[in-house]
Design a protein around this motif. Structure first.
Motif, PDB file in Angstrom:
ATOM      1  N   CYS A 242      -6.010  -1.854   9.137  1.00  0.00           N
ATOM      2  CA  CYS A 242      -5.792  -0.453   8.769  1.00  0.00           C
ATOM      3  C   CYS A 242      -4.293  -0.179   8.681  1.00  0.00           C
ATOM      4  CB  CYS A 242      -6.436   0.456   9.811  1.00  0.00           C
ATOM      5  SG  CYS A 242      -6.720   2.147   9.280  1.00  0.00           S
ATOM      6  N   ALA A 243      -3.893   0.612   7.693  1.00  0.00           N
ATOM      7  CA  ALA A 243      -2.473   0.827   7.408  1.00  0.00           C
ATOM      8  C   ALA A 243      -1.896   1.936   8.277  1.00  0.00           C
ATOM      9  CB  ALA A 243      -2.301   1.160   5.930  1.00  0.00           C
ATOM     10  N   ALA A 244      -0.651   2.304   7.970  1.00  0.00           N
ATOM     11  CA  ALA A 244       0.069   3.319   8.738  1.00  0.00           C
ATOM     12  C   ALA A 244      -0.716   4.626   8.797  1.00  0.00           C
ATOM     13  CB  ALA A 244       1.435   3.557   8.112  1.00  0.00           C
ATOM     14  N   ASP A 245      -0.625   5.309   9.936  1.00  0.00           N
ATOM     15  CA  ASP A 245      -1.382   6.536  10.158  1.00  0.00           C
ATOM     16  C   ASP A 245      -0.644   7.746   9.581  1.00  0.00           C
ATOM     17  OD1 ASP A 245      -3.146   4.985  11.521  1.00  0.00           O
ATOM     18  OD2 ASP A 245      -2.497   5.603  13.521  1.00  0.00           O
ATOM     19  N   PRO A 246      -1.389   8.788   9.211  1.00  0.00           N
ATOM     20  CA  PRO A 246      -0.760  10.029   8.750  1.00  0.00           C
ATOM     21  C   PRO A 246      -0.242  10.844   9.921  1.00  0.00           C
ATOM     22  CG  PRO A 246      -3.118  10.285   8.778  1.00  0.00           C
ATOM     23  CD  PRO A 246      -2.850   8.857   9.156  1.00  0.00           C
ATOM     24  N   LEU A 247       0.523  11.867   9.592  1.00  0.00           N
ATOM     25  CA  LEU A 247       1.015  12.781  10.612  1.00  0.00           C
ATOM     26  C   LEU A 247      -0.108  13.703  11.052  1.00  0.00           C
ATOM     27  CD1 LEU A 247       4.365  13.785   8.856  1.00  0.00           C
ATOM     28  CD2 LEU A 247       4.058  12.101  10.700  1.00  0.00           C
ATOM     29  N   PRO A 248      -0.199  14.040  12.342  1.00  0.00           N
ATOM     30  CA  PRO A 248      -1.226  15.000  12.786  1.00  0.00           C
ATOM     31  C   PRO A 248      -1.049  16.340  12.081  1.00  0.00           C
ATOM     32  CG  PRO A 248      -0.200  13.890  14.652  1.00  0.00           C
ATOM     33  CD  PRO A 248       0.614  13.534  13.454  1.00  0.00           C
TER      34      PRO A 248
ATOM     35  N   PRO B  53       5.226   4.470   1.357  1.00  0.00           N
ATOM     36  CA  PRO B  53       4.739   3.168   1.825  1.00  0.00           C
ATOM     37  C   PRO B  53       3.818   3.292   3.026  1.00  0.00           C
ATOM     38  CG  PRO B  53       7.121   3.124   1.447  1.00  0.00           C
ATOM     39  CD  PRO B  53       6.687   4.559   1.374  1.00  0.00           C
ATOM     40  N   ARG B  54       2.731   2.487   2.989  1.00  0.00           N
ATOM     41  CA  ARG B  54       1.773   2.492   4.097  1.00  0.00           C
ATOM     42  C   ARG B  54       1.422   1.080   4.545  1.00  0.00           C
ATOM     43  NH1 ARG B  54      -3.199   4.270   3.090  1.00  0.00           N
ATOM     44  NH2 ARG B  54      -3.455   4.484   5.334  1.00  0.00           N
TER      45      ARG B  54
ATOM     46  N   ARG C 197       0.857  -1.189   0.000  1.00  0.00           N
ATOM     47  CA  ARG C 197       0.000   0.000   0.000  1.00  0.00           C
ATOM     48  C   ARG C 197       0.890   1.235   0.000  1.00  0.00           C
ATOM     49  NH1 ARG C 197      -3.824  -1.917   4.779  1.00  0.00           N
ATOM     50  NH2 ARG C 197      -5.788  -2.382   3.696  1.00  0.00           N
ATOM     51  N   TYR C 198       0.424   2.259  -0.734  1.00  0.00           N
ATOM     52  CA  TYR C 198       1.177   3.509  -0.816  1.00  0.00           C
ATOM     53  C   TYR C 198       0.208   4.683  -0.853  1.00  0.00           C
ATOM     54  CZ  TYR C 198       4.960   0.452  -2.479  1.00  0.00           C
ATOM     55  OH  TYR C 198       5.901  -0.541  -2.618  1.00  0.00           O
ATOM     56  N   ALA C 199       0.665   5.832  -0.344  1.00  0.00           N
ATOM     57  CA  ALA C 199      -0.011   7.108  -0.565  1.00  0.00           C
ATOM     58  C   ALA C 199       0.796   7.886  -1.593  1.00  0.00           C
ATOM     59  CB  ALA C 199      -0.113   7.899   0.729  1.00  0.00           C
ATOM     60  N   TYR C 200       0.108   8.468  -2.564  1.00  0.00           N
ATOM     61  CA  TYR C 200       0.801   9.162  -3.648  1.00  0.00           C
ATOM     62  C   TYR C 200       0.889  10.651  -3.367  1.00  0.00           C
ATOM     63  CZ  TYR C 200       1.738  11.141  -8.252  1.00  0.00           C
ATOM     64  OH  TYR C 200       2.288  11.860  -9.293  1.00  0.00           O
ATOM     65  N   ASP C 201       2.097  11.197  -3.465  1.00  0.00           N
ATOM     66  CA  ASP C 201       2.347  12.634  -3.305  1.00  0.00           C
ATOM     67  C   ASP C 201       2.477  13.256  -4.695  1.00  0.00           C
ATOM     68  OD1 ASP C 201       3.219  15.188  -2.847  1.00  0.00           O
ATOM     69  OD2 ASP C 201       4.929  14.627  -1.588  1.00  0.00           O
ATOM     70  N   PRO C 202       1.468  14.009  -5.161  1.00  0.00           N
ATOM     71  CA  PRO C 202       1.517  14.519  -6.538  1.00  0.00           C
ATOM     72  C   PRO C 202       2.527  15.631  -6.750  1.00  0.00           C
ATOM     73  CG  PRO C 202      -0.423  15.335  -5.411  1.00  0.00           C
ATOM     74  CD  PRO C 202       0.216  14.350  -4.492  1.00  0.00           C
TER      75      PRO C 202
ATOM     76  N   ALA D 257      -7.942   0.741   1.119  1.00  0.00           N
ATOM     77  CA  ALA D 257      -6.879   1.745   1.137  1.00  0.00           C
ATOM     78  C   ALA D 257      -6.204   1.877   2.490  1.00  0.00           C
ATOM     79  CB  ALA D 257      -7.439   3.094   0.700  1.00  0.00           C
ATOM     80  N   GLY D 258      -6.662   1.109   3.479  1.00  0.00           N
ATOM     81  CA  GLY D 258      -6.063   1.197   4.799  1.00  0.00           C
ATOM     82  C   GLY D 258      -6.447   2.448   5.542  1.00  0.00           C
TER      83      GLY D 258
END
Length: 451
Positions: A229-235, A112-113, A100-105, A182-183
């Motif tokens: 659920c995948a890795a969490d985002p930064l606050p 990686p997530r 799983r990945y989050a894409y940074d445009p 998508a986690g």
């Protein structure tokens, strides 16, 4: 299909009527674009080599174009506020390692997530989500339909970039399945699981099968949704900003409700024959001052046919033209005579330049009492079809600009049918190249009637 209870159905119909009403949204300071929320180091998308080339697909679709003056997307779709994010579910046979990945445009990197399931299908799924705060800050109670349109445009961009190939698009997948795949937290867990982070609302998905594997007979999301659920985002400090809490909460609630309890269908995606990778690299939305020259009728007819055929499950399309034989046209013939463009300009939140545009394509349908599934599909499919039509127009040398806001645009009633049954939900202005023998048209205001 899950039917809405009366109370929820009534809330939705009132929200739709309010979004189409002339009431001007309240004024709040614009929200800045927030920093990318995922902390893991970003990876090059061409790292693993072979198979589905995610580097190419995303560079041609969602990557921020260079020298674009801060614009995130190459074309405006419904306000240009960049609410759409993409999560990559990568199986075997792709240019990224499975996971799983989050894409940074902006950086064009994949963060990686988490791992991929052992039984992940060969290929990749792109789950498209929206964040609502910036769009709500500008458009208030009108924001949630625009978020659907934006997601439809993003789905079209990914599908066009991945074609040719057996690309599939789902605009009706269940929101909870999309979130789990998508986690992301499910709707009930967003506040507790991701406190201090702006929620991402999943709306659509695009499936990019590997050439080494068959198109799956079951949902390509199923194996991913079974993972935790995948890795969490930064606050994020002030994730809601100064947006009116009631309007922001309402937009999130409505979009969550619209995606509940539906089964995914995966429609094949096609790229119009003239569209090339160079078309996708160079497409842009034209300024209103460049849209006053009528396109050649045969080219206009081709773009209209593309809009009609891009999503057969979506709303109908027609085009308004002026000139010696003004009218409202469909591929089946003339829907009405007379110049509809001044009326369309009034309905499009007072954007007067539309009254002299070369031609205006409009998607129409979505009755006032439409069920949730039809409201969702009408707007997502209209955004998708407009995205495909705009790429086709670019390939044919035409200029174009999507038109997202439509107020009191009851097309059916204007044509003598019963009120409330046939509303404009999206539009695309088109124009041909300027004729050097004619004087340039005077500039007209291009901004929406917004405070």
């Amino acid at each position: 299909m899950t039917h809405a209870p009366p109370a929820a159905s009534g809330l939705l119909s009132r929200a739709l009527a309010d979004a189409r009403a002339p009431r001007v949204p309240r004024t709040v300071p614009p929200l800045p674009e927030r920093a990318f929320p995922w902390g893991e180091p970003g990876l090059h998308l061409a790292g693993a080599g072979g198979g589905v080339d995610l580097d190419r697909v995303l560079r041609l679709s969602l990557a921020a174009p260079r020298n674009a003056g801060g614009r995130l997307r190459p074309v405006a779709s419904a306000g240009g506020l960049h609410p759409v994010r993409a999560h990559l579910l990568v199986g075997p046979g792709c240019s990224l390692q499975p996971g799983r990945y989050a894409y940074d445009p902006r950086a064009h990197r994949a963060h990686p997530r988490g791992r991929a399931p052992a039984d992940a299908r060969p290929g990749a799924a792109v789950v498209l989500t929206v964040t609502a705060a910036r769009t709500v800050a500008h458009y208030g109670h009108r924001a949630w339909p625009l978020l659907l349109l934006d997601a439809g445009h993003a789905a079209a961009a990914v599908a066009l970039a991945a074609a040719p190939g057996d690309v599939r698009v789902s605009l009706d997948a269940d929101g909870e399945e999309l979130a789990a795949a998508a986690g992301l937290p499910r709707a009930a867990d967003r506040q507790t699981r991701w406190s201090g982070v702006e929620p991402e609302l999943p709306l659509a998905a695009v499936w990019l099968p590997s050439a080494d594997g068959p198109v799956p007979s079951t949902s390509p999301l199923a194996a991913w949704a079974a993972l935790p659920c995948a890795a969490d985002p930064l606050p994020q400090r002030g994730a809601g900003g100064n947006v009116p809490p009631r309007e922001l909460a309402a937009a999130r609630h409505l979009l969550t409700y619209l995606t509940a309890g539906t089964g995914a269908t995966w429609h094949p995606a096609a790229r119009p024959a003239p569209v090339t990778d160079e078309t996708l690299r160079t497409r842009r939305s034209a300024p209103p001052s460049d849209l006053a020259h009528p396109p050649a009728p045969e080219l206009l007819a081709r773009v209209l046919a593309t809009a009609e055929g891009a999503r057969p499950d979506g709303p109908a399309w027609a085009t308004a033209v002026g000139g010696d034989a003004p009218g409202l046209l469909t591929t089946a013939g003339r829907l009405a005579s007379g110049d509809a463009r001044p009326t369309l300009a009034h309905w499009a939140a007072g954007q007067r330049w539309i009254g002299t545009a070369g031609a205006v394509l409009v998607a129409h349908g979505c009755p006032a009492d439409a069920p949730p599934s039809l409201i969702r599909s009408s707007h997502l499919a209209a955004g998708y079809a407009a995205g495909v039509a705009q790429a086709h127009a670019t390939a044919l040398g035409l200029r174009s600009r999507p038109i997202g806001s439509w107020l009191q645009a009851d097309l059916g009633a204007a044509l003598g049918d019963a009120p409330g049954h046939d509303w404009i939900v999206h539009g695309l202005a088109l124009a041909g190249p300027a004729d050097p023998s004619l004087p340039a048209p005077p500039p007209l205001p291009g901004k929406e009637e917004r405070p």
